[in-house]
Design a protein around this motif. Structure first.
Motif, PDB file in Angstrom:
ATOM      1  N   MET A  35       0.861  -1.203   0.000  1.00 26.73           N
ATOM      2  CA  MET A  35       0.000   0.000   0.000  1.00 26.73           C
ATOM      3  C   MET A  35       0.891   1.244   0.000  1.00 26.73           C
ATOM      4  N   ARG A  36       0.589   2.159  -0.900  1.00 24.64           N
ATOM      5  CA  ARG A  36       1.348   3.417  -0.919  1.00 24.64           C
ATOM      6  C   ARG A  36       0.416   4.577  -1.279  1.00 24.64           C
ATOM      7  N   CYS A  37       0.735   5.758  -0.745  1.00 24.48           N
ATOM      8  CA  CYS A  37      -0.050   6.969  -1.043  1.00 24.48           C
ATOM      9  C   CYS A  37       0.725   7.840  -2.028  1.00 24.48           C
ATOM     10  N   TYR A  38       0.012   8.468  -2.969  1.00 29.83           N
ATOM     11  CA  TYR A  38       0.629   9.449  -3.856  1.00 29.83           C
ATOM     12  C   TYR A  38      -0.310  10.643  -4.015  1.00 29.83           C
ATOM     13  N   SER A  39       0.254  11.832  -3.834  1.00 28.20           N
ATOM     14  CA  SER A  39      -0.558  13.052  -3.940  1.00 28.20           C
ATOM     15  C   SER A  39      -1.016  13.263  -5.372  1.00 28.20           C
ATOM     16  N   THR A  52       2.354  12.004  -9.684  1.00 26.41           N
ATOM     17  CA  THR A  52       3.723  12.133 -10.189  1.00 26.41           C
ATOM     18  C   THR A  52       4.642  11.488  -9.161  1.00 26.41           C
ATOM     19  N   ILE A  53       5.411  10.508  -9.640  1.00 28.34           N
ATOM     20  CA  ILE A  53       6.139   9.645  -8.697  1.00 28.34           C
ATOM     21  C   ILE A  53       7.638   9.733  -8.924  1.00 28.34           C
ATOM     22  N   LYS A  54       8.340   9.843  -7.786  1.00 29.93           N
ATOM     23  CA  LYS A  54       9.798   9.893  -7.838  1.00 29.93           C
ATOM     24  C   LYS A  54      10.346   8.493  -7.595  1.00 29.93           C
ATOM     25  N   ARG A  55      11.357   8.122  -8.374  1.00 30.38           N
ATOM     26  CA  ARG A  55      12.019   6.840  -8.117  1.00 30.38           C
ATOM     27  C   ARG A  55      12.766   6.974  -6.792  1.00 30.38           C
ATOM     28  N   ALA A  56      12.379   6.194  -5.780  1.00 32.89           N
ATOM     29  CA  ALA A  56      12.824   6.472  -4.396  1.00 32.89           C
ATOM     30  C   ALA A  56      14.272   6.050  -4.059  1.00 32.89           C
ATOM     31  N   PRO A  57      14.869   4.926  -4.304  1.00 31.05           N
ATOM     32  CA  PRO A  57      14.287   3.750  -4.941  1.00 31.05           C
ATOM     33  C   PRO A  57      13.687   2.837  -3.887  1.00 31.05           C
ATOM     34  N   GLY A  58      12.640   2.158  -4.189  1.00 28.98           N
ATOM     35  CA  GLY A  58      12.007   1.229  -3.262  1.00 28.98           C
ATOM     36  C   GLY A  58      10.983   0.427  -4.024  1.00 28.98           C
ATOM     37  N   LEU A  59      10.204  -0.328  -3.290  1.00 26.65           N
ATOM     38  CA  LEU A  59       9.274  -1.288  -3.913  1.00 26.65           C
ATOM     39  C   LEU A  59       8.298  -0.621  -4.880  1.00 26.65           C
ATOM     40  N   SER A  60       7.530   0.319  -4.338  1.00 29.60           N
ATOM     41  CA  SER A  60       6.431   0.879  -5.112  1.00 29.60           C
ATOM     42  C   SER A  60       6.918   1.787  -6.239  1.00 29.60           C
ATOM     43  N   SER A  61       7.826   2.709  -5.901  1.00 31.55           N
ATOM     44  CA  SER A  61       8.230   3.682  -6.928  1.00 31.55           C
ATOM     45  C   SER A  61       8.939   2.983  -8.087  1.00 31.55           C
ATOM     46  N   CYS A  62       9.740   1.952  -7.790  1.00 32.67           N
ATOM     47  CA  CYS A  62      10.407   1.220  -8.881  1.00 32.67           C
ATOM     48  C   CYS A  62       9.377   0.447  -9.697  1.00 32.67           C
ATOM     49  N   PHE A  63       8.358  -0.068  -9.022  1.00 29.32           N
ATOM     50  CA  PHE A  63       7.296  -0.792  -9.735  1.00 29.32           C
ATOM     51  C   PHE A  63       6.593   0.152 -10.718  1.00 29.32           C
ATOM     52  N   LEU A  84       6.621  18.922  -4.622  1.00 27.53           N
ATOM     53  CA  LEU A  84       5.918  19.799  -5.564  1.00 27.53           C
ATOM     54  C   LEU A  84       4.470  19.344  -5.764  1.00 27.53           C
ATOM     55  N   THR A  85       4.239  18.019  -5.743  1.00 25.41           N
ATOM     56  CA  THR A  85       2.972  17.476  -6.245  1.00 25.41           C
ATOM     57  C   THR A  85       1.710  18.102  -5.622  1.00 25.41           C
ATOM     58  N   PRO A  86       1.561  18.124  -4.300  1.00 26.59           N
ATOM     59  CA  PRO A  86       0.295  18.683  -3.784  1.00 26.59           C
ATOM     60  C   PRO A  86       0.166  20.186  -3.998  1.00 26.59           C
ATOM     61  N   GLU A 135       2.348  18.605   4.617  1.00 24.72           N
ATOM     62  CA  GLU A 135       2.163  17.180   4.369  1.00 24.72           C
ATOM     63  C   GLU A 135       3.521  16.507   4.425  1.00 24.72           C
ATOM     64  N   ALA A 136       3.585  15.379   5.140  1.00 26.20           N
ATOM     65  CA  ALA A 136       4.832  14.612   5.171  1.00 26.20           C
ATOM     66  C   ALA A 136       4.671  13.401   4.264  1.00 26.20           C
ATOM     67  N   PHE A 137       5.655  13.169   3.413  1.00 31.55           N
ATOM     68  CA  PHE A 137       5.606  11.998   2.540  1.00 31.55           C
ATOM     69  C   PHE A 137       6.163  10.765   3.244  1.00 31.55           C
ATOM     70  N   GLY A 156       2.175   0.631   5.907  1.00 30.03           N
ATOM     71  CA  GLY A 156       2.231   1.178   4.546  1.00 30.03           C
ATOM     72  C   GLY A 156       2.956   2.504   4.562  1.00 30.03           C
ATOM     73  N   CYS A 157       2.191   3.609   4.692  1.00 28.12           N
ATOM     74  CA  CYS A 157       2.796   4.943   4.564  1.00 28.12           C
ATOM     75  C   CYS A 157       3.523   5.402   5.824  1.00 28.12           C
ATOM     76  N   ARG A 158       3.222   4.811   6.967  1.00 21.87           N
ATOM     77  CA  ARG A 158       3.798   5.196   8.271  1.00 21.87           C
ATOM     78  C   ARG A 158       3.479   6.653   8.627  1.00 21.87           C
ATOM     79  N   GLY A 177      -0.101   7.641   8.912  1.00 22.14           N
ATOM     80  CA  GLY A 177      -1.515   7.749   9.283  1.00 22.14           C
ATOM     81  C   GLY A 177      -2.462   7.968   8.116  1.00 22.14           C
ATOM     82  N   ASN A 178      -1.970   7.695   6.899  1.00 22.63           N
ATOM     83  CA  ASN A 178      -2.803   7.989   5.731  1.00 22.63           C
ATOM     84  C   ASN A 178      -3.416   6.765   5.058  1.00 22.63           C
ATOM     85  N   CYS A 179      -2.670   5.658   4.996  1.00 18.82           N
ATOM     86  CA  CYS A 179      -3.118   4.552   4.130  1.00 18.82           C
ATOM     87  C   CYS A 179      -3.967   3.515   4.865  1.00 18.82           C
TER      88      CYS A 179
HETATM   89  C1  LIG Z   1       0.353  11.400   1.841  1.00 11.37           C
HETATM   90  C2  LIG Z   1       1.531  10.970   0.999  1.00 11.37           C
HETATM   91  C3  LIG Z   1       1.669  11.477  -0.277  1.00 11.37           C
HETATM   92  C4  LIG Z   1       2.748  11.095  -1.064  1.00 11.37           C
HETATM   93  N1  LIG Z   1       2.870  11.626  -2.312  1.00 11.37           N
HETATM   94  C5  LIG Z   1       3.921  11.284  -3.084  1.00 11.37           C
HETATM   95  C6  LIG Z   1       4.059  11.834  -4.405  1.00 11.37           C
HETATM   96  O1  LIG Z   1       3.266  12.642  -4.873  1.00 11.37           O
HETATM   97  N2  LIG Z   1       5.114  11.394  -5.146  1.00 11.37           N
HETATM   98  C7  LIG Z   1       6.035  10.508  -4.654  1.00 11.37           C
HETATM   99  O2  LIG Z   1       6.970  10.149  -5.394  1.00 11.37           O
HETATM  100  N3  LIG Z   1       5.939  10.002  -3.397  1.00 11.37           N
HETATM  101  C8  LIG Z   1       4.895  10.343  -2.616  1.00 11.37           C
HETATM  102  N4  LIG Z   1       4.768   9.796  -1.371  1.00 11.37           N
HETATM  103  C9  LIG Z   1       5.747   8.804  -0.922  1.00 11.37           C
HETATM  104  C10 LIG Z   1       5.313   7.417  -1.399  1.00 11.37           C
HETATM  105  O3  LIG Z   1       4.107   7.032  -0.758  1.00 11.37           O
HETATM  106  C11 LIG Z   1       6.339   6.322  -1.075  1.00 11.37           C
HETATM  107  O4  LIG Z   1       6.676   6.395   0.276  1.00 11.37           O
HETATM  108  C12 LIG Z   1       7.596   6.447  -1.910  1.00 11.37           C
HETATM  109  O5  LIG Z   1       7.292   6.320  -3.286  1.00 11.37           O
HETATM  110  C13 LIG Z   1       8.595   5.343  -1.521  1.00 11.37           C
HETATM  111  O6  LIG Z   1       7.946   4.112  -1.604  1.00 11.37           O
HETATM  112  P1  LIG Z   1       8.697   2.828  -2.147  1.00 11.37           P
HETATM  113  O7  LIG Z   1       7.786   1.671  -1.987  1.00 11.37           O
HETATM  114  O8  LIG Z   1       9.249   3.086  -3.497  1.00 11.37           O
HETATM  115  O9  LIG Z   1       9.903   2.695  -1.137  1.00 11.37           O
HETATM  116  P2  LIG Z   1       9.998   1.667   0.081  1.00 11.37           P
HETATM  117  O10 LIG Z   1      10.153   0.286  -0.426  1.00 11.37           O
HETATM  118  O11 LIG Z   1       8.894   1.941   1.012  1.00 11.37           O
HETATM  119  O12 LIG Z   1      11.355   2.117   0.700  1.00 11.37           O
HETATM  120  C14 LIG Z   1      11.417   3.271   1.524  1.00 11.37           C
HETATM  121  C15 LIG Z   1      12.784   3.879   1.364  1.00 11.37           C
HETATM  122  O13 LIG Z   1      13.801   2.947   1.689  1.00 11.37           O
HETATM  123  C16 LIG Z   1      14.906   3.089   0.827  1.00 11.37           C
HETATM  124  N5  LIG Z   1      15.063   1.903  -0.019  1.00 11.37           N
HETATM  125  C17 LIG Z   1      14.195   0.882  -0.174  1.00 11.37           C
HETATM  126  N6  LIG Z   1      14.682  -0.040  -1.004  1.00 11.37           N
HETATM  127  C18 LIG Z   1      15.909   0.394  -1.363  1.00 11.37           C
HETATM  128  C19 LIG Z   1      16.910  -0.119  -2.212  1.00 11.37           C
HETATM  129  N7  LIG Z   1      16.768  -1.275  -2.833  1.00 11.37           N
HETATM  130  N8  LIG Z   1      18.043   0.598  -2.350  1.00 11.37           N
HETATM  131  C20 LIG Z   1      18.203   1.767  -1.730  1.00 11.37           C
HETATM  132  N9  LIG Z   1      17.294   2.308  -0.902  1.00 11.37           N
HETATM  133  C21 LIG Z   1      16.166   1.631  -0.741  1.00 11.37           C
HETATM  134  C22 LIG Z   1      14.610   4.270  -0.063  1.00 11.37           C
HETATM  135  O14 LIG Z   1      15.111   5.447   0.531  1.00 11.37           O
HETATM  136  C23 LIG Z   1      13.104   4.317  -0.054  1.00 11.37           C
HETATM  137  O15 LIG Z   1      12.612   5.594  -0.318  1.00 11.37           O
HETATM  138  C24 LIG Z   1       3.700  10.178  -0.562  1.00 11.37           C
HETATM  139  C25 LIG Z   1       3.548   9.667   0.730  1.00 11.37           C
HETATM  140  C26 LIG Z   1       2.489  10.059   1.496  1.00 11.37           C
HETATM  141  C27 LIG Z   1       2.345   9.503   2.877  1.00 11.37           C
END
Ligand SMILES: Cc1cc2nc3c(=O)[nH]c(=O)nc-3n(C[C@H](O)[C@H](O)[C@H](O)COP(=O)(O)OP(=O)(O)OC[C@H]3O[C@@H](n4cnc5c(N)ncnc54)[C@H](O)[C@@H]3O)c2cc1C
Length: 414
Positions: A126-130, A143-154, A193-195, A311-313, A366-368, A370-372
């Motif tokens: 579960m993940r939230c995106y504005s 609009t999603i930033k490559r974090a990198p992590g599970l959801s954003s990479c997906f 930037l998104t919200p 808002e905290a992401f 999920g979001c840690r 209080g949102n998801c």
């Molecule tokens: C209300 C709300 C709104 C949001 N809006 C947006 C938005 O508009 N756009 C947006 O992009 N995001 C937004 N987010 C953040 C988004 O929900 C995710 O938290 C974000 O995309 C990261 O999720 P993930 O599954 O990719 O990373 P996760 O798997 O959850 O990992 C979390 C963090 O761990 C680290 N990490 C994990 N795996 C690796 C790896 N293999 N190598 C290196 N580091 C790693 C990274 O720093 C990563 O960011 C929002 C969050 C909230 C709560």
């Protein structure tokens, strides 16, 4: 004159009486006709008014029937209509409802919650995106930033146009109140930037003349998302004061005045220099240092807390703010019923989720922030308390572990 009465003879008097009688009859007839005409006119007017009222009521009823529902319960299927790269690390996804039914409006600043079936994961993620655009009738955009992590990479690497996603209705308490007529300062840092972009787009889409200061901070031009769009919006709306901040401009590519206005981060010092006063509503979203410095700086500048919205992401920023605002520290023993563990609250962690994880338990989350709602668990005994009330509304008898601490001994179903 013989046989006359005064100046008139009897015949003349009779004639005069007849003339008066005729004139009187004509006058009475005229008045009666005029009255009935007026009566008929007002009756006609009344009938017309009633008819118009009925038409208006029918129109309202129809508009009401055609108005999209207020959100939806659970998850709804959305198709990725378009996937548009914004920068090297940012990508926008245009989501259209799979059922082709109308989209409910949202408040600019709110987010969507996604339930993602990511290959290799034991359960949905579960993940939230504005929402990053103003409400539109035919699509939602994230609009999603490559974090990198599970959801954003997906999202970046796997999902493509035409794929179907499970999406919860727009939600969240961080939004621009469109009924307020107070000047605003919108501040976005990086993907934050998104919200605030959604807010800017809604203000300008509505043609509002609201004084709007827009600050967008990033490293340099390689991270500058929606550049053309934002510049066009600012050029077309004199009420929008655009301030782009590059913290590390590339002298070979980025030109001050053309690409950005300030070679610095977005800081309260900059706000103090540019804004005519501190008397604005501030909406901010960005990485933890951005949020911490701005929220603290605005407080120091004397901006009342109720005028600072953010808002905290992620969890880090939330924790910091909660701690700063004197959130409850927690006390007692927590029993994790499913895991069969009872542990004395240490006071080191800021929520039951972190506390459980620090003690070797694997808890749903999920979001840690209080949102998801992914970390919701049933509470079987005792009580918990929240520093910040979660935007996810729990069912009765359940609590979110990501924002709560024990209020004395408690038992949760985890
Ligand atoms: C209300 C709300 C709104 C949001 N809006 C947006 C938005 O508009 N756009 C947006 O992009 N995001 C937004 N987010 C953040 C988004 O929900 C995710 O938290 C974000 O995309 C990261 O999720 P993930 O599954 O990719 O990373 P996760 O798997 O959850 O990992 C979390 C963090 O761990 C680290 N990490 C994990 N795996 C690796 C790896 N293999 N190598 C290196 N580091 C790693 C990274 O720093 C990563 O960011 C929002 C969050 C909230 C709560």
């Amino acid at each position: 004159m013989p046989g006359s009465v005064g100046a008139f003879g009897p015949l003349e008097i009779v004639g005069l009486v007849v003339v008066i009688a005729v004139l009187y009859t004509i006058a009475v007839n005229l008045i009666t006709t005029w009255r009935s005409a007026m009566g008929a006119g007002s009756a006609h007017r009344r009938a017309m008014e009633q008819w118009h009222a009925r038409v208006e009521q029918a129109k309202l009823k129809r508009a009401e029937a055609e108005k999209p529902e207020e959100g939806w319960a659970g998850f709804r299927k959305f198709k990725i209509g378009k996937k548009i790269p914004e920068t090297k690390d940012l990508c926008s996804f245009y989501l259209v409802p799979h059922d082709n039914k109308p989209l409910p409006e949202f408040k600019p600043g709110q987010f969507l919650t996604f339930r993602l079936n990511i290959p290799g994961q034991p359960k949905p993620v579960m993940r939230c995106y504005s929402l990053s655009d103003a409400p539109r009738p035919d699509y939602y955009r994230v609009t999603i930033k490559r974090a990198p992590g599970l959801s954003s990479c997906f999202f970046h690497d796997v999902l493509k146009q035409g794929d179907i996603l499970d999406v919860r209705a727009p939600g969240g308490d961080f939004f621009l109140d469109m009924n307020k007529d107070r000047p605003v300062v919108l501040l976005g840092g990086g993907i934050g930037l998104t919200p605030v972009l959604s807010m800017l787009n809604e203000i300008t889409k509505r043609g509002m003349k609201l004084e709007t200061w827009f600050f967008y901070g990033m490293k340099n031009g390689t991270e500058h998302a929606q550049k053309k769009h934002i510049e066009t919006v600012a050029a077309a709306n004199p009420n929008v004061k655009l301030n782009i901040c590059y913290s590390q401009p590339d002298p070979a590519k980025d030109a001050q005045g053309r690409d950005y206005q300030h070679a610095s981060r977005v800081t309260v010092d900059l706000l103090r220099k540019l804004l005519p006063s501190s008397n604005y509503d501030y909406y901010l979203c960005g990485p933890p240092p951005f949020m911490e410095s701005l929220v603290t700086g605005l407080q120091k500048w004397g901006v009342p807390d109720e005028n600072v919205h953010f808002e905290a992401f992620g969890p880090a920023t939330v924790k910091k703010k909660e701690a700063a605002s004197g959130a409850p520290k927690g006390t007692g023993k927590v029993t994790f019923a499913k895991s069969g563990k009872t542990i004395e609250w240490s006071g080191k962690e800021t929520c039951i989720l972190d506390f459980g994880e620090a003690n070797g338990l694997k808890l749903n989350c999920g979001c840690r922030a209080g949102n998801c709602g992914e970390c919701a668990v049933a509470i079987q005994g005792g009580e918990v308390e929240y520093g910040k009330s979660p935007s996810f509304k729990c069912d009765k008898g359940t609590v979110l572990t990501c924002l709560s601490v024990p209020k004395g001994d408690c038992t949760i179903d985890a």
